[in-house]
Design a protein around this motif. Structure first.
Motif, PDB file in Angstrom:
ATOM      1  N   ALA A 278       0.861  -1.175   0.000  1.00 51.03           N
ATOM      2  CA  ALA A 278       0.000   0.000   0.000  1.00 51.03           C
ATOM      3  C   ALA A 278       0.898   1.226   0.000  1.00 51.03           C
ATOM      4  CB  ALA A 278      -0.909   0.007   1.228  1.00 51.03           C
ATOM      5  N   PRO A 279       0.538   2.258  -0.732  1.00 48.08           N
ATOM      6  CA  PRO A 279       1.498   3.338  -0.992  1.00 48.08           C
ATOM      7  C   PRO A 279       1.747   4.255   0.191  1.00 48.08           C
ATOM      8  CG  PRO A 279      -0.631   3.889  -1.914  1.00 48.08           C
ATOM      9  CD  PRO A 279      -0.751   2.488  -1.399  1.00 48.08           C
ATOM     10  N   ARG A 280       3.011   4.643   0.337  1.00 51.36           N
ATOM     11  CA  ARG A 280       3.328   5.820   1.151  1.00 51.36           C
ATOM     12  C   ARG A 280       2.707   7.029   0.463  1.00 51.36           C
ATOM     13  NH1 ARG A 280       8.831   6.468   3.988  1.00 51.36           N
ATOM     14  NH2 ARG A 280       8.639   8.533   3.062  1.00 51.36           N
ATOM     15  N   GLU A 281       2.376   8.031   1.251  1.00 51.55           N
ATOM     16  CA  GLU A 281       1.777   9.228   0.680  1.00 51.55           C
ATOM     17  C   GLU A 281       2.653  10.429   1.020  1.00 51.55           C
ATOM     18  OE1 GLU A 281      -2.468   9.577   1.336  1.00 51.55           O
ATOM     19  OE2 GLU A 281      -2.617   7.393   1.600  1.00 51.55           O
ATOM     20  N   ASP A 282       3.673  10.621   0.229  1.00 48.97           N
ATOM     21  CA  ASP A 282       4.569  11.764   0.401  1.00 48.97           C
ATOM     22  C   ASP A 282       4.033  12.936  -0.433  1.00 48.97           C
ATOM     23  OD1 ASP A 282       6.572  10.620   2.154  1.00 48.97           O
ATOM     24  OD2 ASP A 282       7.186   9.396   0.452  1.00 48.97           O
ATOM     25  N   TRP A 283       3.009  13.585   0.094  1.00 46.96           N
ATOM     26  CA  TRP A 283       2.322  14.636  -0.658  1.00 46.96           C
ATOM     27  C   TRP A 283       3.253  15.825  -0.903  1.00 46.96           C
ATOM     28  CZ3 TRP A 283      -2.771  14.624  -2.395  1.00 46.96           C
ATOM     29  CH2 TRP A 283      -3.555  13.531  -1.992  1.00 46.96           C
ATOM     30  N   ASP A 284       3.236  16.308  -2.130  1.00 50.37           N
ATOM     31  CA  ASP A 284       3.913  17.569  -2.480  1.00 50.37           C
ATOM     32  C   ASP A 284       2.837  18.495  -3.027  1.00 50.37           C
ATOM     33  OD1 ASP A 284       5.385  19.699  -3.471  1.00 50.37           O
ATOM     34  OD2 ASP A 284       7.033  18.429  -4.164  1.00 50.37           O
ATOM     35  N   GLU A 379      -7.175   4.512  19.238  1.00 48.47           N
ATOM     36  CA  GLU A 379      -6.701   4.150  17.909  1.00 48.47           C
ATOM     37  C   GLU A 379      -7.821   4.294  16.886  1.00 48.47           C
ATOM     38  OE1 GLU A 379      -4.252   0.490  15.816  1.00 48.47           O
ATOM     39  OE2 GLU A 379      -3.851   1.201  17.843  1.00 48.47           O
ATOM     40  N   ILE A 380      -7.456   4.702  15.680  1.00 41.46           N
ATOM     41  CA  ILE A 380      -8.406   4.772  14.582  1.00 41.46           C
ATOM     42  C   ILE A 380      -7.844   4.023  13.384  1.00 41.46           C
ATOM     43  CG2 ILE A 380      -9.273   7.005  15.366  1.00 41.46           C
ATOM     44  CD1 ILE A 380      -7.837   8.245  12.893  1.00 41.46           C
ATOM     45  N   VAL A 381      -8.701   3.726  12.438  1.00 44.50           N
ATOM     46  CA  VAL A 381      -8.280   3.220  11.135  1.00 44.50           C
ATOM     47  C   VAL A 381      -8.649   4.295  10.125  1.00 44.50           C
ATOM     48  CG1 VAL A 381      -8.581   1.453   9.378  1.00 44.50           C
ATOM     49  CG2 VAL A 381      -8.572   0.817  11.801  1.00 44.50           C
ATOM     50  N   GLY A 382      -7.664   4.830   9.448  1.00 44.06           N
ATOM     51  CA  GLY A 382      -7.874   5.915   8.511  1.00 44.06           C
ATOM     52  C   GLY A 382      -6.594   6.689   8.328  1.00 44.06           C
ATOM     53  N   GLY A 383      -6.644   7.988   8.591  1.00 47.97           N
ATOM     54  CA  GLY A 383      -5.469   8.828   8.435  1.00 47.97           C
ATOM     55  C   GLY A 383      -5.676  10.139   9.153  1.00 47.97           C
ATOM     56  N   GLU A 434      -4.648  15.483   3.194  1.00 49.05           N
ATOM     57  CA  GLU A 434      -5.380  14.413   3.872  1.00 49.05           C
ATOM     58  C   GLU A 434      -4.951  13.061   3.323  1.00 49.05           C
ATOM     59  OE1 GLU A 434      -9.704  14.896   4.572  1.00 49.05           O
ATOM     60  OE2 GLU A 434      -9.911  13.085   3.348  1.00 49.05           O
ATOM     61  N   HIS A 435      -4.753  12.101   4.227  1.00 56.51           N
ATOM     62  CA  HIS A 435      -4.430  10.743   3.794  1.00 56.51           C
ATOM     63  C   HIS A 435      -5.540  10.175   2.909  1.00 56.51           C
ATOM     64  CE1 HIS A 435      -1.314  10.256   7.098  1.00 56.51           C
ATOM     65  NE2 HIS A 435      -0.727   9.696   6.066  1.00 56.51           N
ATOM     66  N   TRP A 436      -5.119   9.413   1.945  1.00 54.44           N
ATOM     67  CA  TRP A 436      -6.037   8.724   1.031  1.00 54.44           C
ATOM     68  C   TRP A 436      -6.319   7.300   1.520  1.00 54.44           C
ATOM     69  CZ3 TRP A 436      -5.107   4.280  -1.869  1.00 54.44           C
ATOM     70  CH2 TRP A 436      -5.946   4.026  -2.961  1.00 54.44           C
ATOM     71  N   GLY A 437      -5.299   6.614   2.049  1.00 51.60           N
ATOM     72  CA  GLY A 437      -5.411   5.197   2.364  1.00 51.60           C
ATOM     73  C   GLY A 437      -5.613   4.910   3.839  1.00 51.60           C
TER      74      GLY A 437
END
Length: 897
Positions: A278-284, A379-383, A434-437
């Motif tokens: 599952a992808p890292r999300e290094d947002w630019d 704890e949550i599941v999300g981002g 915002e996280h996608w995954g």
């Protein structure tokens, strides 16, 4: 409309309407749908008549498409649609009226959307052909379109959408696919859904997202951010039905615009764990096309979408959806000043390659700088979402984790080897990232570039991704510790409900039958939600996992589903698979004889997990645990055969169940104080006795002695195995010892997990000493929440569709218990004050109940005063009092007057 309903608007109406068990019904078949409702508390609340109407619009009931007329029937669950075939991909409305011993009124109308009979849109991806992909182009793609709507009210609007491929499997190069959604969908810059969920079928699952309140006259936009390592297909169709009945469609096609997300989300790193990619999300954010989800965005510089090279299987509607829940702002606390010179965030070149075993792109903590930390409380599941005003090029290192290190920093490399650390680069001005995954975490650490001047104290909001929470269950008692255990388990169910009952979202992201059985029971205990259990069961019977006992659990799940819902379609559709899972071909004298196998081999005996929690179990070819589950599976299959009217199934499996149970008790129990582990073994593990007793296989006369054996051993089973120990203790009349296990403070306890480990979702093991790579997000450890509902409050469904329930409270040492257990017909309320000598129960509408009171446990002497509705029968003995035939309404029993 009957004249008696014309002036009855103040009367209670049917509520909790469902079509095919869904509160927000989508993907409904064009024939054979089933309707359910909760009968109002009207008169005696016991239904005698019902009338259903289906119409093409919410105002169309004057000339409905289908009208049953008044039907004499008590049935309020899984009532079949018998009207003309419906049109595919079309909204309809239905309502119901019921009479009890008083005339009723119509319910509010509920919309449902029928299933698609074909893909409505072309499968697309982009922005370049597959043979032109470069490494930087592969993962992320932005897709969008705009359309105009006339100035007319919208009757209904929805999008049918699918993305491939959400799971992926192992390859010689390692795991593939993220085992999560493929797309995130916006309408007019508002998140409207995610998809697709995983399918155990040959068809591809698609979602129906409601847009009725999101679209507007004039210009509108649809936009999707997609990621898939393989498959790479997105198909969607927007359907808008206007007030005058006009139908408009906007399908995916090469007219959609596409843009590579390679610059906005650079790099090919993944979040680790080893089971999936599952992808890292290094947002630019400097490369985000601003406003791309909104109407009016200039996408003239984008490419046209390309047809996907993936071939879409036939569509199948998903009944489980993942929703976007944005939490309140969480205050972050600043813990340090500036980053040291030479650190990554101070502008130095990154360090050398990561250590062996590190995920691609990982780096060491820089230690200092402008660091902000936040504890989400659980704890949550999300981002997470950050809302900041930034300066172009400023970086924020985002670290998430389930635990803190000893120095207070966030442990971003989880025990599961997941690595939750990413860099978000800002642009000038206000922005939202915002996280996608999916990630499973509680703690957040944000480290900004030295001298950035960012104030992140009010920038953080959690983003929770889960299926819609319905709630309904509650519990309090005279023991605050038990209440805390119940709440952790309840929240574990809420937080981990995504597309399937998975082991954990941090590591495997896979379903297992044993996990799903506990998860199902616990979900039923806290909310009247059935779609996730059904989806998980359908997946697992088609894609079974490796443990031997797990192959025998789907019939148990299927039967519990039928008891809870009264809908027999899964039984009929899955009967072939339910029969396939057993070991009939290995029976020897009534018992299964097989090679025990070794860990993770197909058909290997599991007994419990982790291995350190097996209480020294000795594996033999004739295994007591495997055979107990086989006998229980035979019994469940016999009941299933009887329920669907299949005499062959009912008779053959009833005979097999009787033979297996008799052989098990003769050869593994005999005259001993407990069951042995297997044929040829003299070892008596807790598992070998608890599991046959919990499954109802032990002779009734032997239960006191077997209960004594189990009660004397403490907790020698895992968080998963505890389900069977606690069920066995209650079955054997050992409620005090069972409740003591749920409130124990030993290492093997839920309170240890809460107070010593800081867990807010049940972890995988009692302690990391038993499983060093454990995670903190396992719904299959929630045994107390279903045990409290089924045994302490004592509410158990005993006839399909909760038509009849048994209420037999077992408070053990508790002076007071009070709780609500949801059912498809409404909640059962139990309020017991043993010191005051009072029990109050509320039986839901259109339900009959059997109330069983244990004299010794409740302290009842003599003849209590009973007030209860219905024509019930009273049975009394030295041991218990039984009220049978109680109907809907309030029951009160007093015995200290």
């Amino acid at each position: 409309m009957s004249p008696r309903h014309l002036s009855s608007r103040a009367r209670p109406r049917p509520e909790e309407l469902r079509v095919d068990l869904q509160h927000l019904p989508v993907g409904i078949p064009v024939r054979g749908a089933r309707f359910s409702w909760v009968v109002p508390q009207l008169g005696d609340s016991m239904q005698r008549l019902h009338r259903i109407q289906v119409a093409r619009s919410p105002r169309g009931f004057g000339s409905p498409l289908w009208d049953t007329g008044w039907v004499t029937s008590e049935r309020s669950v899984a009532v079949p649609y018998e009207g003309p075939d419906l049109d595919a991909s079309t909204p309809y409305w239905w309502r119901v009226a019921v009479d009890t011993d008083a005339p009723g009124d119509w319910s509010s109308a509920q919309c449902f959307v029928t299933a698609a009979d074909a893909w409505g849109g072309e499968a697309i991806w982009g922005p370049v052909a597959m043979d032109e992909w470069t490494a930087e182009d592969i993962p992320w793609v932005l897709l969008r379109t705009e359309f105009d709507l006339p100035a007319q009210p919208i009757r209904a609007a929805f999008v049918e959408a699918a993305g491939l491929s959400p799971e992926g499997g192992p390859t010689p190069q390692g795991p593939r696919g993220g085992r999560q959604h493929v797309y995130k969908l916006w309408a007019n810059a508002q998140v409207v859904g995610y998809g697709s969920v995983r399918s155990g079928f040959e068809e591809a699952m698609y979602h129906t997202h409601d847009l009725t309140g999101v679209l507007r006259p004039g210009r509108n936009a649809l936009a999707a951010l997609c990621w898939a390592e393989q498959g790479r297909a997105f198909s969607a169709r927007l359907v808008v039905v206007l007030a005058d009945g006009t139908r408009l469609e906007v399908p995916t096609s090469t007219r959609w615009r596409a843009f590579s997300g390679a610059m906005m989300l650079p790099g090919l790193g993944d979040i680790g764990g080893g089971w999936f990619r599952a992808p890292r999300e290094d947002w630019d954010m400097r490369h985000e096309p601003r406003g791309w989800q909104s109407p009016g965005f200039d996408d003239s510089g984008w490419d046209r979408a390309r047809p996907s090279e993936a071939e879409l299987p036939p569509p199948m509607p998903a009944t489980v959806s993942i929703r976007h829940h944005l939490g309140e702002t969480v205050r972050a606390h600043r813990v340090s000043g500036s980053a040291p010179a030479g650190s990554a965030l101070a502008g130095a070149a990154p360090a050398g390659p990561p250590a062996a075993g590190s995920p691609t792109g990982s780096s060491a903590r820089v230690g200092g700088g402008e660091i902000w930390r936040a504890d989400l409380g659980r704890e949550i599941v999300g981002g997470i979402r950050l809302e900041v005003v930034g300066r172009a090029g400023v970086r924020i290192r985002v670290r998430l984790g389930e635990e803190l290190e000893a120095d207070g920093t966030v442990r971003s490399r989880l025990r599961t080897s997941n690595f939750y650390e990413e860099t978000w680069t800002l642009r000038d001005g206000p922005q939202t990232i915002e996280h996608w995954g999916l990630r499973a975490f509680r703690h957040v650490e944000l480290e900004a570039d030295a001298g950035s001047g960012l104030d992140l104290s009010r920038a953080l909001r959690p983003v929770v991704l889960r299926s819609p929470a319905m709630g309904g269950g509650s519990f309090t008692s005279s023991d605050p510790d038990l209440d805390r255990v119940w709440e952790m388990c309840r929240y574990s169910i809420e937080a981990t409900s995504q597309d399937l009952y998975v082991d954990t979202q941090s590591r495997e992201r896979l379903p297992y039958e044993g996990d799903a059985l506990v998860n199902q029971r616990s979900q039923y205990a806290v909310e009247p939600s059935f779609a996730l259990a059904r989806s998980s069961l359908a997946f697992l019977v088609r894609r079974p996992t490796w443990p031997a006992e797990y192959h025998l659990m789907p019939p148990l799940m299927a039967w519990e589903d039928y008891l809870a819902t009264g809908d027999d379609r899964r039984l009929r559709e899955d009967l072939h698979f339910l029969e396939q899972g057993g070991y009939q071909h290995l029976l020897d004298g009534g018992l299964v004889r097989k090679d025990p196998g070794s860990a993770s081999e197909w058909d290997a005996d599991l007994v419990d997990w982790p291995q350190s929690s097996r209480d020294g179990f000795e594996f033999t070819e004739v295994n007591t645990v495997v055979n107990a589950f086989q006998a229980a599976a035979f019994r469940a299959l016999a009941r299933i055969g009887e329920a669907i009217g299949d005499e062959r199934v009912a008779q053959s499996y009833a005979e097999s169940a009787a033979a297996a149970t008799s052989a098990l008790n003769d050869r593994m129990l005999g005259d001993g104080p407990s069951y042995v582990d297997g044929e040829g073994s003299e070892h008596r593990s807790q598992h070998a006795t608890a599991i046959p007793v919990a499954l109802g296989l032990a002779p009734a006369a032997r239960l006191p002695a077997l209960g004594g054996f189990l009660a004397s051993g403490g907790m020698r089973m895992s968080v998963y195995g505890a389900q069977f120990l606690l069920d066995a203790l209650f079955t054997a009349g050992r409620s005090r010892e069972a409740i003591a296990q749920m409130t124990a403070r030993t290492t093997e306890s839920w309170l240890h997990q809460i107070d010593d480990l800081g867990a807010s979702i049940v972890p995988e093991a009692w302690d990391s000493a038993q499983k060093p790579n454990m995670s903190y997000s396992h719904a299959w450890g929630t045994t107390p929440v279903n045990v409290i509902a089924r045994w302490v409050l004592g509410v158990q469904v005993i006839e399909p569709g909760a038509a009849r329930v048994r209420i037999a409270p077992h408070p053990g040492p508790l002076a007071r218990i009070r709780g609500v257990v949801p059912t498809i017909r409404g909640p059962v309320d139990v309020d017991l004050d043993r010191d005051a000598g009072r029990l109050r129960v509320h039986v839901p509408p259109n339900t009959r109940a059997e109330l069983v009171l244990d004299r010794a446990e409740l302290g009842i002497h003599g003849h209590p005063r009973i007030e209860a509705p219905g024509e019930w029968a009273l049975g009394a003995s030295e041991d218990e009092i039984v009220l049978d035939g109680v109907t809907a309404g309030h029951v009160q029993v007093r015995w200290h007057e």
